[in-house]
Structure formats: structure tokens, C-alpha cells
Design a protein around this motif. Sequence first.
Motif, mmCIF file in Angstrom:
data_model
loop_
_atom_site.group_PDB
_atom_site.id
_atom_site.type_symbol
_atom_site.label_atom_id
_atom_site.label_comp_id
_atom_site.label_asym_id
_atom_site.label_seq_id
_atom_site.Cartn_x
_atom_site.Cartn_y
_atom_site.Cartn_z
ATOM 1 N N SER A 75 0.848 -1.189 0.000
ATOM 2 C CA SER A 75 0.000 0.000 0.000
ATOM 3 C C SER A 75 0.886 1.243 0.000
ATOM 4 O O SER A 75 2.040 1.185 0.410
ATOM 5 N N SER A 76 0.317 2.354 -0.458
ATOM 6 C CA SER A 76 1.113 3.571 -0.621
ATOM 7 C C SER A 76 1.807 3.955 0.679
ATOM 8 O O SER A 76 2.973 4.330 0.689
ATOM 9 N N ARG B 154 -7.143 -1.647 -4.358
ATOM 10 C CA ARG B 154 -6.855 -2.737 -3.432
ATOM 11 C C ARG B 154 -6.776 -4.079 -4.167
ATOM 12 O O ARG B 154 -5.855 -4.874 -3.940
ATOM 13 N N ARG C 281 -3.530 -4.285 -6.019
ATOM 14 C CA ARG C 281 -2.373 -4.572 -5.171
ATOM 15 C C ARG C 281 -2.279 -6.055 -4.857
ATOM 16 O O ARG C 281 -1.197 -6.587 -4.615
#
Lengths: 318, 544
Positions: free
Chosen positions: A225-226, B88, B91
Motif C-alpha cells: 500500500s502507498s 486494493r 495490489r
Amino acid sequence: MHPILKLVLQRLALGCLLLVAASALIFAGTMILPGDVAQSILGQSATPQALANLRAELGLDVPPVQRYFDWLGGVLHGDLGTSLTNRLDIADTMGKRLGNTLFLAFWAAIISVPLAIFLGLLAVRYEGRWPDKLISGVTLASISIPEFLIGYVLIYFIAVKLRLFTTVAMINDGMSLGEKLNAIALPVIVLTLVVLAHMMRMTRAAILNVMQSAYIETAELKGLSSFKVIARHAFPNAIAPIVNVVMLNLAYLVVGVVVVEVVFVYPGMGQYLVDHVAKRDVPVVQACGLVFAAVYICLNMIADIVSILSNPRLRHPK
Amino acid sequence: MGNMLLDVRGLQIGATIHPPGEKSRDIEIVKGVSFTLEKGRVLGLIGESGAGKSTIGLSSMAYGRGGVRITGGEVHVNGRDILKLSPRGLRAVRGAEVTYVAQSAAAAFNPAKKLMEQVTEAAVHHGRCSREEAEKRAVVLFKKLGLPNPETFGNRYPHQVSGGQLQRAMTAMALCPEPDLVVFDEPTTALDVTTQIDVLAAIKDAIRDTGVAALYITHDLAVVAQVSDEIMVLRHGEMVEHGETDQIINRPAKEYTKALVSVRSIEHQEKKPAAPVLTVNGITARYRGTNFDVLSDVNVSLAPGQTLAIVGESGSGKSTLARVITGLLPPSAGKIDFAGRTLSPTLAGRSRDDLRELQMIYQMADVAMNPRQTVGTIIGRPLEFYFGLKGEAKRRRIQELLDQIEMGAGFIDRYPAELSGGQKQRVCIARALAAKPKLIICDEVTSALDPLVADGILKLLLDLQKAEDVAYLFITHDLATVKAIADSIAVMFKGRVVRYGTKTEVLTPPFDDYTDLLLGSVPEMRLGWLEDVLSSRRMESAGN
């Protein structure tokens, strides 16, 4: 010798040398100040004989170079001399004042440093979007407004209107920690607002710089995640510039708080210095200058050493 | 669809560019490319820079570098369109189902973290296995990829291992989460030929053993022929040809593919040895603050109008030799004779004529030119400095030089940023020529260029040599280039010249061990070359 030990020792030696140079500058600076202590103690009507006697008594008739080395020798033994105006031992008086200043600086740092770094990370995460602009805008505004103005505005709105905290930040040994914190709440807020912008902007810039690196792309392509990418991969590589700015601001919290101390009538180093400059009390001014210089040099040295330690190439040579 | 792992349909990719001094505008990088990839197959994507091959590779992870955006089409991975996934969901694909191996592993590893932590990060993050399992798997992969001390390799930091090892570690990082597809983006381009062959073999074995599918992106057809099952040739964001590897290499259908296959078409007749213009006598040199010689007792010479190629791996001292000859690094022993006189060892001691007659062209044309100066200013500078040309005379001479490098009058007012890589290198050549030199040192001048463009530059250099009778000291690690243009060759290894003579002498057996290794490592454009080389090496080492 491990190269890192060598580098650290080099920095330490350089720091000591710098401190000696600073002491010479401070001494020379106070020498060329206009005015005369004996005159200011005895007043305009003093006879020349009385002035000469007092000068001899205070040791002002000895040549400056010798006086410098006497003073330096004393400092090395922990003797900062006695105040010319009230004949008190400077080390004792200043010890308490320095303690107060460090107390205020400590709490301001505890709040402002993590907050600044967190806001910096947040600004990077939302770069160019409204949270970034809001954070930048607010912190830049707070650094642009003079601190005494922020101080009075806070006193008016928070202490007077909302009846929270006290307007005068007097503390003494009899107070509990809670009472002390209540007393210094407003100056801590002012100091936090003043130093926040620098640290936050530097964190943002340093991390954005690192974010251009190929290994950030690698991290993104791992599906992280960032925020994880920023905190785990970018931040460790941006420590050096961030620590430098953090240390400069910590130094400011100790050395530059004169205005805030005056506004809140806080018994710290800044007020002590200002009072004695007015009285031409040269030994006190010299001692304060030396302590300030030592704080500055020490904090910057720590920043240097942390920068060195944060470089894996130096920590783990081939 | 069925067992299609990757199914790309009508992929369109665009970007917004911001040319200096002009309005930003949108450009198309990939114009409707479609292909499919089955499980366990390897597809090579090949083309020049700007063909969109990396961009297509990254689109299989729905990732756009910089301002690059996917503007149309579909990318199905394991049966679902990843372009429609939430951030999401995306990812969850990246680093788990699809992983990536970058061109420069040295830059792609985080310098602040140990290799093991980085290699296992994706697998642990996606919950594919526990940290202990991931570390065990990493050690197995390190072993498989032939890394030294696989048990402890992961405890090191990226700067503590070599470039070739990092590239293998990056492959381990991509394979650790047991993905379905790995995107290899020019994984061996930045390596020496002798290292490249090991990494290539390691990657090929790892792909075969794990049964993973791969997109293999490169501009080197000879390399991709060794690892891929099928090849797709790309140009200007469009597909030129797509087929089985054997068909593309041996029976290309399209003209462009034929040109790629037959690149290095230059024939150069070796010239007879003659009285030298440059003689390097027993040069030994070291850098200040170090305690080993970068060059030891180097003796070479070069005749007017001829080309001496200096070959060797990175770190062999090739570029240092150039620094010594130009006077940037004074040698600790030896002397340099040039055009009948002995050159001063230091730059400060050289006359203006010494400087003028000895020019340089560099590998990175981008950084060798001031981006704020026009082509005319850049080429005009030596004309002013050495010959005092001004105004109309200068402009005429610049024009002549531009004609010589086959660039038109329109370029005189352009800035370097507006030129292509090959054009930039041509401008650098013109700048060197402007001084009317007797010798030009060419330091890896074609290494950063695509094969077809590099070919053009080499042809130009040969033509200019004929016209101007200038000698070249040609530094390169690319043996194909050497064969194309050299008259004599010096092979360097660890600061020494290990083999030196005319091209025919050097390239005719019997070889010394190092030259043999170097020559044997140059990828050849035929199927099964990698296996042949490796098996012959294995036989040799078994025989010893």
C-alpha cells in the motif's frame, strides 16, 4: 579501525574544535561591546578612583588574552565565573534556568517532531491533493506569523476566552508535573507551531526525492500500500536530511525561545540572557553564549552522526 | 480463453509529455496491441527504445511509469480484467500473481534494507507463506540461481554484492511469491557479456524449473532467442510480427524483423599497419587515495586513419586508459607519444594544439552536451575556441559539419532535448570533428543506442575516417562492434593488455583463456546457442 568509528571520532574532534573557536568569538564579541560594567554598577557620578578600584576588583584591568585563557580554564573546570551585578555563581543560577528551558524544549519536541514527520508522510501520500495543500498551507502560515503574535492570539482565545491553561507560564520546584505541564501548555503550542513547518516541509521534500527512485517502483510493484511504501521503503533513505532539519529546530527550541519566554514570562535561559545583556554583565552573557553554542554544536553533531549511521554503505562496508 | 494466463486485447497506452518551451501534449505510446500467453510459456518482446515494450510489460501489472496511462483495451490476468480492479484488488495482483524484474537491479533494490527482507517481502505481505517459509524458499532460489553462500547471502546489503549477483537476487525476489507470470525488463542489458551469460542461464533454468510464465523484454534479439518460446516484434507502439522463436529468427516475414536479424551488416577491411600517430609506452596508473594500479604496463600504438579497439569488461581499465591519454589522470610511469611529440602527462602542461588534435566522444551523449545550448552553439564552440571562426564563416562551417553527420540545416537551432539518441551522438561526433583532430577517443559510443541506430553511427564513423583520415581509439565491451570496425585490437583484463595485435591476429585461434571466454560469451542469433556454450564449458571443466 571500523570506518564508521573513525568518522564519528572525527566529528567529535571537529565539534570540540568548533566549540573552542566559538568561545573565542564570544569572548572577542563581548570585549568589543560598548559600555563599561564598573560604570553601570556605580553610576554616572562615580569618581575615577572608585571606577579603577572596582575594575581591579572585578579583574577587568588584566589584558584580554590572559583573561580569555583564565576564563576558558575556569570553564573547563566547570566554573563559569560569578555574575558581576549580583555576585552569584553563574553555574548555579544558570543550571536552574537551563533546566527550565530544556523542560519546555523537551515537551515541544516530543509533540512537534513526530507530528511534523507524520504530517510530512501524509503530505507525500496525498501529494498535490487537498490534504497536502492543507498541511502545507497551515504550517507555512504558522511559520510566517511572528511568534509573539501567535502567543498573544493564543492567550486571548484559549486562556482568556476559553479559560483553558494559564496565561503566565511560571513554574517552580514545588509544582507537580501535571501543574507544570498545565503552565507550559501555551508556550509549547506556540513553539510547536513555529518549528512544525520546517520539519514537515523537509520530510516531505526528502521523501518525495526518494520516491523518484527505482526501488520505490519495485515496492509498488510488490503490491504494497502507498503508506507502507513511503514508511518502509522511502523514509529509511530520507533520514539524513530529515534529522538535520529536526536537529536545527531542536537547537532553535533551546536557543531561540527568547521571545516566547518573554511573552509567557517563563523563567528560562532566554530571559536570563536578555536581563544581563541589559545590565552589561559580561560573564553571564559569555556563559550563556557558550552554553548556546555548545547546544547548537552538539545537536548538529548528533545529526551528522545519525546521518552517517543511517548510511548502510558506511555501516556495512564491503 | 481456457488456460490463458495473460490475454491482452487492443491495448492502448498514452502519456502527456512536456517538451521544453512547448505546450504539453498527449502522445500515444502503444496503439492497439493484442496477444495471449499460456501458462508456463515465455514470450519475448523485442524492439528499439520507444517501441513500447517496457510499457506493455508493465501494463500486465496495470502499472504506468511516470505520466503513462492505459487509455484503452483490456488486460486479463487469470481470467479477469485487471484494468477494472480497485486499487486494493490491483495490489493483490501485483507482487503475487505477477512480479517484475527490472533492468537495473542495482537501482531497484532498496539500499537501506537487507536482501532477504526485500526478497521475501512480497510473499509475506500477500500472505502466501510465513516469513520462515519464505526465507527457506529464498535460500532454495539463491542456490538455484547460483549465488555464492546461499545460506547467508540474504544477510547482505545490496551494495555488498556485485551487479550480476543483484540481478539474480532480483530474479529470486520475483520468483519467491510463486507468481504465475514474471515480467523480465531487460534483465541482462546492464551486465558484461561474461556475466550476462551466467545470469541468462540462471534465469532460463529458474523459469523451466518453476514452470512460471514470463514476458521477456529486450532489444537484443540474440538474447531473447535463447530464452523465449515465442517472440513479438514491436515498433512505434505497434506489433510488427508475432510468432514462434524459430520462425522469427530463421524465417522472418517482415522487412523490419529481417533488418533486426541481419544487423551488423558492416564489412570493414583491415588496414595494413603503418607508422603510428599514437604510442602508449609502459603506462602504469592509479587513482589518488587507492593502493592498486588500475593500469599496469600498457603498451599499444595506433596508425593514422586506423581504428584500435580496446575491449574488456567493466573494471578492466579501458576508460582509465582514455583518461590517461587525454591527460585527465597523470600516469605514475610511462609516456605517451602523439603526432611526433611526447605529450605532457598532465592536462595543464598541454598546448592548445595537443588539446585540439585529441578529441573525445562519450557513451552518454545526453549528459555530454549542455541542455541549454543549441546544436549550433555546441558545434560552434570548438570552431571559435581553436580557429577563431565567427559569424557567417562559423555558420557555414557548422553547416558543413551537419552535412557530414547527415543531419540537415534545420537542426542548427534545435536543443539536445529535441533530438533522438542517435542524433545526439551524431552532434557529439560533429563537435569532435570540428576541432580537426588527428585522434578521436570513442568511449562506448554505441552502447546506449539501439542496434539499428548504433549500426548507423558506426557506418558514419567509418565514412568520416575515410574522409578525414582521423584515427579512432575505440573503447567498447561489445565484440560485435569491434569486429565491424577495428583494424587492431587490444584485449584488457584487470588493467593489463592480455592480447594485442591486428584484428585478424587477435580473432584467430589459438586464444588465451580470457579472450576465449570473452568471445564465447557474445550471444549468437541462433537457437540453442546458450546450451551449446554452457555444455562445452561444463565439458572443459570436467576435462580439467
